[in-house]
Design an enzyme around this catalytic site. Structure first.
Site, PDB file in Angstrom:
ATOM      1  CG  ASP A   8      35.207 -85.172 -53.897  1.00 31.01           C
ATOM      2  OD1 ASP A   8      36.176 -85.289 -54.687  1.00 31.01           O
ATOM      3  OD2 ASP A   8      34.518 -84.134 -53.823  1.00 31.01           O
ATOM      4  CB  CYS A  65      37.367 -82.420 -52.810  1.00 33.51           C
ATOM      5  SG  CYS A  65      37.654 -80.738 -52.234  1.00 33.51           S
ATOM      6  CB  THR A  67      38.205 -76.457 -54.970  1.00 35.14           C
ATOM      7  OG1 THR A  67      37.383 -76.828 -53.840  1.00 35.14           O
ATOM      8  CG2 THR A  67      37.321 -76.166 -56.174  1.00 35.14           C
ATOM      9  CG  HIS A  98      55.343 -70.190 -39.958  1.00 32.52           C
ATOM     10  ND1 HIS A  98      55.314 -68.896 -40.440  1.00 32.52           N
ATOM     11  CD2 HIS A  98      56.651 -70.577 -40.011  1.00 32.52           C
ATOM     12  CE1 HIS A  98      56.537 -68.515 -40.772  1.00 32.52           C
ATOM     13  NE2 HIS A  98      57.371 -69.528 -40.527  1.00 32.52           N
ATOM     14  NE  ARG A 133      58.006 -65.576 -35.592  1.00 37.47           N
ATOM     15  CZ  ARG A 133      58.937 -66.333 -36.168  1.00 37.47           C
ATOM     16  NH1 ARG A 133      59.767 -67.060 -35.428  1.00 37.47           N
ATOM     17  NH2 ARG A 133      59.054 -66.366 -37.482  1.00 37.47           N
ATOM     18  CG  HIS A 134      55.680 -70.216 -35.581  1.00 40.49           C
ATOM     19  ND1 HIS A 134      55.090 -69.148 -36.226  1.00 40.49           N
ATOM     20  CD2 HIS A 134      56.927 -70.331 -36.085  1.00 40.49           C
ATOM     21  CE1 HIS A 134      55.944 -68.642 -37.091  1.00 40.49           C
ATOM     22  NE2 HIS A 134      57.070 -69.341 -37.025  1.00 40.49           N
TER      23      HIS A 134
HETATM   24  C1  RB5 Z   1      32.362 -82.038 -56.127  1.00 41.04           C
HETATM   25  O1  RB5 Z   1      31.850 -81.882 -57.393  1.00 41.04           O
HETATM   26  C2  RB5 Z   1      33.050 -80.760 -55.666  1.00 41.04           C
HETATM   27  O2  RB5 Z   1      32.108 -79.881 -55.185  1.00 41.04           O
HETATM   28  C3  RB5 Z   1      34.060 -81.106 -54.605  1.00 41.04           C
HETATM   29  O3  RB5 Z   1      34.980 -81.994 -55.123  1.00 41.04           O
HETATM   30  C4  RB5 Z   1      34.879 -79.974 -54.001  1.00 41.04           C
HETATM   31  O4  RB5 Z   1      35.497 -79.233 -54.997  1.00 41.04           O
HETATM   32  C5  RB5 Z   1      34.235 -79.151 -53.004  1.00 41.04           C
HETATM   33  O5  RB5 Z   1      34.852 -78.275 -52.403  1.00 41.04           O
END
Ligand code: RB5
Length: 148
Positions: A8, A65, A67, A98, A133-134
């Site tokens: 994104d 993205c 996070t 795994h 097992r996996h």
């Molecule tokens: C966008 O600002 C942010 O929300 C997105 O990149 C992401 O971190 C969402 O999980």
């Protein structure tokens, strides 16, 4: 190996670094993310990448993205997608060995370029262990997916 990559607006720069890194190693990349200056909702990019994997056009996916969390939430809604949000290489290795993860997610606001490229290298170069097992545990995940 063909790798579908989505991002994104939080990660166009890091996405290009990842693609350059993979292409230099001989991987084929499909860029499904947005460019610098564009806005893109992360589920749109997650959908594009997951659809390429499920259709067989790509072997693995990478989603970036802010996070990595939003991408992994969206990607894991697809039956047959096992997306792992990682910020260190131990998890990136184990999620291939795994969990047979087929999508790696990480955050451009969480990891720097060096860690991002290490995560990518670890993920694309680690095979599934094929351990019984996996396989059993993955079948149980599939069962959950089928029932819900
Ligand atoms: C966008 O600002 C942010 O929300 C997105 O990149 C992401 O971190 C969402 O999980």
């Amino acid at each position: 190996m063909k790798i579908a990559i989505g991002n994104d607006h939080a990660a166009p720069g890091l996405k290009l670094k990842v693609i350059e890194h993979l292409v230099n190693q001989g991987f084929e990349c499909i860029d499904l993310g947005c460019a610098e200056g564009e806005k893109c909702d992360y589920p749109v990019a997650a959908r594009a990448v997951c659809e390429r994997i499920l259709s067989g056009e790509a072997d693995l996916g990478i989603l970036i993205c802010g996070t990595g969390v939003g991408m992994s939430l969206a990607a894991n809604k697809f039956k047959g997608i096992r997306a792992a949000c990682c910020s260190e290489c131990f998890s990136a290795r184990l999620t291939r060995e795994h969990n047979n993860a087929n999508v790696l997610c990480f955050g451009a606001r969480v990891v720097g370029e060096g860690t991002a490229l290490d995560l990518v290298d670890t993920f694309v170069n680690t095979p599934f262990s094929e351990d019984e097992r996996h396989k059993r545990r993955l079948a149980l995940i599939k069962e959950i997916e089928e029932q819900n």
